[in-house]
Motif scaffolding. Structure first.
Motif, PDB file in Angstrom:
ATOM      1  N   LEU A 186      -0.590 -48.462  79.901  1.00 37.75           N
ATOM      2  CA  LEU A 186      -0.998 -49.787  79.443  1.00 37.75           C
ATOM      3  C   LEU A 186      -1.957 -50.427  80.437  1.00 37.75           C
ATOM      4  N   LEU A 187      -1.669 -50.264  81.720  1.00 38.90           N
ATOM      5  CA  LEU A 187      -2.542 -50.839  82.747  1.00 38.90           C
ATOM      6  C   LEU A 187      -3.929 -50.222  82.686  1.00 38.90           C
ATOM      7  N   MET A 188      -4.002 -48.906  82.479  1.00 39.72           N
ATOM      8  CA  MET A 188      -5.300 -48.244  82.336  1.00 39.72           C
ATOM      9  C   MET A 188      -6.044 -48.760  81.110  1.00 39.72           C
ATOM     10  N   THR A 189      -5.307 -48.986  80.024  1.00 39.69           N
ATOM     11  CA  THR A 189      -5.917 -49.518  78.807  1.00 39.69           C
ATOM     12  C   THR A 189      -6.497 -50.907  79.063  1.00 39.69           C
ATOM     13  N   ILE A 190      -5.772 -51.719  79.809  1.00 38.76           N
ATOM     14  CA  ILE A 190      -6.239 -53.072  80.119  1.00 38.76           C
ATOM     15  C   ILE A 190      -7.475 -53.031  81.006  1.00 38.76           C
ATOM     16  N   TYR A 191      -7.477 -52.160  82.002  1.00 41.72           N
ATOM     17  CA  TYR A 191      -8.658 -52.015  82.856  1.00 41.72           C
ATOM     18  C   TYR A 191      -9.886 -51.633  82.018  1.00 41.72           C
ATOM     19  N   THR A 192      -9.705 -50.702  81.102  1.00 51.29           N
ATOM     20  CA  THR A 192     -10.816 -50.271  80.254  1.00 51.29           C
ATOM     21  C   THR A 192     -11.286 -51.409  79.356  1.00 51.29           C
ATOM     22  N   PHE A 193     -10.347 -52.162  78.812  1.00 52.25           N
ATOM     23  CA  PHE A 193     -10.679 -53.305  77.957  1.00 52.25           C
ATOM     24  C   PHE A 193     -11.483 -54.337  78.747  1.00 52.25           C
ATOM     25  N   ILE A 194     -11.047 -54.640  79.950  1.00 52.60           N
ATOM     26  CA  ILE A 194     -11.756 -55.622  80.776  1.00 52.60           C
ATOM     27  C   ILE A 194     -13.190 -55.157  81.034  1.00 52.60           C
ATOM     28  N   GLU A 195     -13.355 -53.904  81.400  1.00 50.95           N
ATOM     29  CA  GLU A 195     -14.694 -53.388  81.707  1.00 50.95           C
ATOM     30  C   GLU A 195     -15.605 -53.470  80.487  1.00 50.95           C
ATOM     31  N   ALA A 196     -15.046 -53.227  79.309  1.00 48.63           N
ATOM     32  CA  ALA A 196     -15.846 -53.242  78.084  1.00 48.63           C
ATOM     33  C   ALA A 196     -16.190 -54.644  77.610  1.00 48.63           C
ATOM     34  N   HIS A 197     -15.494 -55.676  78.127  1.00 48.98           N
ATOM     35  CA  HIS A 197     -15.693 -57.047  77.640  1.00 48.98           C
ATOM     36  C   HIS A 197     -16.155 -58.013  78.724  1.00 48.98           C
ATOM     37  N   LEU A 198     -16.672 -57.475  79.815  1.00 52.95           N
ATOM     38  CA  LEU A 198     -17.140 -58.347  80.898  1.00 52.95           C
ATOM     39  C   LEU A 198     -18.245 -59.297  80.448  1.00 52.95           C
ATOM     40  N   HIS A 199     -19.009 -58.878  79.447  1.00 53.69           N
ATOM     41  CA  HIS A 199     -20.118 -59.710  78.970  1.00 53.69           C
ATOM     42  C   HIS A 199     -19.630 -60.952  78.217  1.00 53.69           C
ATOM     43  N   ASP A 200     -18.381 -60.949  77.812  1.00 56.43           N
ATOM     44  CA  ASP A 200     -17.835 -62.042  77.003  1.00 56.43           C
ATOM     45  C   ASP A 200     -17.363 -63.177  77.915  1.00 56.43           C
ATOM     46  N   PRO A 201     -17.986 -64.352  77.861  1.00 57.24           N
ATOM     47  CA  PRO A 201     -17.561 -65.453  78.741  1.00 57.24           C
ATOM     48  C   PRO A 201     -16.143 -65.939  78.458  1.00 57.24           C
TER      49      PRO A 201
END
Length: 297
Positions: free
Chosen positions: A188-203
């Motif tokens: 789950l933590l890896m999934t969250i890290y990946t999600f964060i990286e993919a959505h950094l552009h979203d303010p």
């Protein structure tokens, strides 16, 4: 592990192979123009490591047949096959080079029901959503950076590899209840890290939106990060600043105003972006960009 191998390019066969030992597992990456592989009952009797193999097609197509199931696997898809049962597989570059990655895990290291595993042998499995996207991204990173990792790095990544593969397979056979809690938590933590990286552009990326996207409470999210030596908000800020720093160094982006670089990585407030950058790197945005250009001159 003995297999019968043939190729349409046997007279001038060239291939690339990278094998990475990762704890109880190992990961290998293979590339060639074409290859046909067959594992027969006779070869299984001669040698059987009792390994489950989870493979990803990285480029072109792969075919696999096992237990009367047959599938053609496209780039980005995964599939499972078992060394203890006969199978046939092929790679085709279609005039180019085919690439694949394989995670090799001892069967006794996977706490999953055998009947469920049998159902998914030689079937195309998605690598584009959820835990599948995380596993695909992880393997693609290993393919590009694996040769630079040392033995201690690989040993640490071994646990991550097994956790991700176990959770991914459990999802496909509806057996998440058999996965140890620690493994589910790390996946789950890896999934969250990946999600964060993919959505950094979203303010609007923030702890509450991350928790909602993963169907956990805000408290659960913060608890996950207690052993990560950072907070969710600090991680988001750090990753955004790192991308901004690289963009400021990039000569192909010198036409972009500094505030636009911040905006493309989720910094909606120019003043806040400037302050965060200065506090982190002890230099202003303009000074950093000028120094980067001067060093290339």
């Amino acid at each position: 592990m003995p297999n019968i191998l043939t190729s349409d390019h046997a007279d001038d066969f060239r291939a690339e192979l990278l094998t990475l030992p990762a704890g109880v597992a190992s990961v290998s990456f293979f590339a060639c123009p074409s290859l046909y592989s067959r594992r027969t009952p006779q070869l299984i009797r001669r040698s059987d490591p009792e390994v489950v193999q989870v493979a990803i097609c990285l480029r072109q197509t792969i075919g696999v047949s096992q237990r009367r199931q047959e599938a053609v696997i496209q780039a980005g898809e995964l599939f499972v096959y078992d060394t203890s049962q006969p199978y046939q597989a092929w790679m085709s570059g279609n005039g180019d080079i085919a690439r694949m990655g394989v995670v090799h895990i001892p069967r006794n290291a996977l706490p999953l029901p055998a009947a469920g595993m049998q159902r998914i042998l030689a079937r195309p499995l998605s690598g584009s959503r959820g835990i599948g996207a995380v596993l695909t991204s992880f393997l693609a990173s290993l393919a590009s950076q694996g040769a630079t990792l040392n033995a201690s790095d690989l040993a640490r990544l071994g646990g991550v590899t097994v956790d991700l593969v176990t959770t991914y397979l459990a999802h496909h056979i509806d057996a998440l209840q058999t996965v140890p809690g620690e493994s589910r938590q790390r996946a789950l933590l890896m999934t969250i890290y990946t999600f964060i990286e993919a959505h950094l552009h979203d303010p609007d990326l923030a702890p509450n939106t991350i928790a909602a996207a993963h169907h956990i409470s805000l408290r659960q999210l913060h608890r996950l990060f207690q052993q990560e030596d950072t907070t969710v908000a600090a991680l988001i800020r750090s990753r955004r600043l790192d991308h901004c720093r690289r963009d400021l160094e990039n000569p192909t982006l010198q036409h972009l105003p500094i505030y636009a670089i911040g905006a493309r990585w989720g910094f909606a407030d120019a003043a806040g972006f400037s302050r965060s950058f200065r506090d982190t790197y002890a230099v202003t945005l303009g000074e950093y960009r000028r120094a980067a250009y001067t060093s290339r001159a």
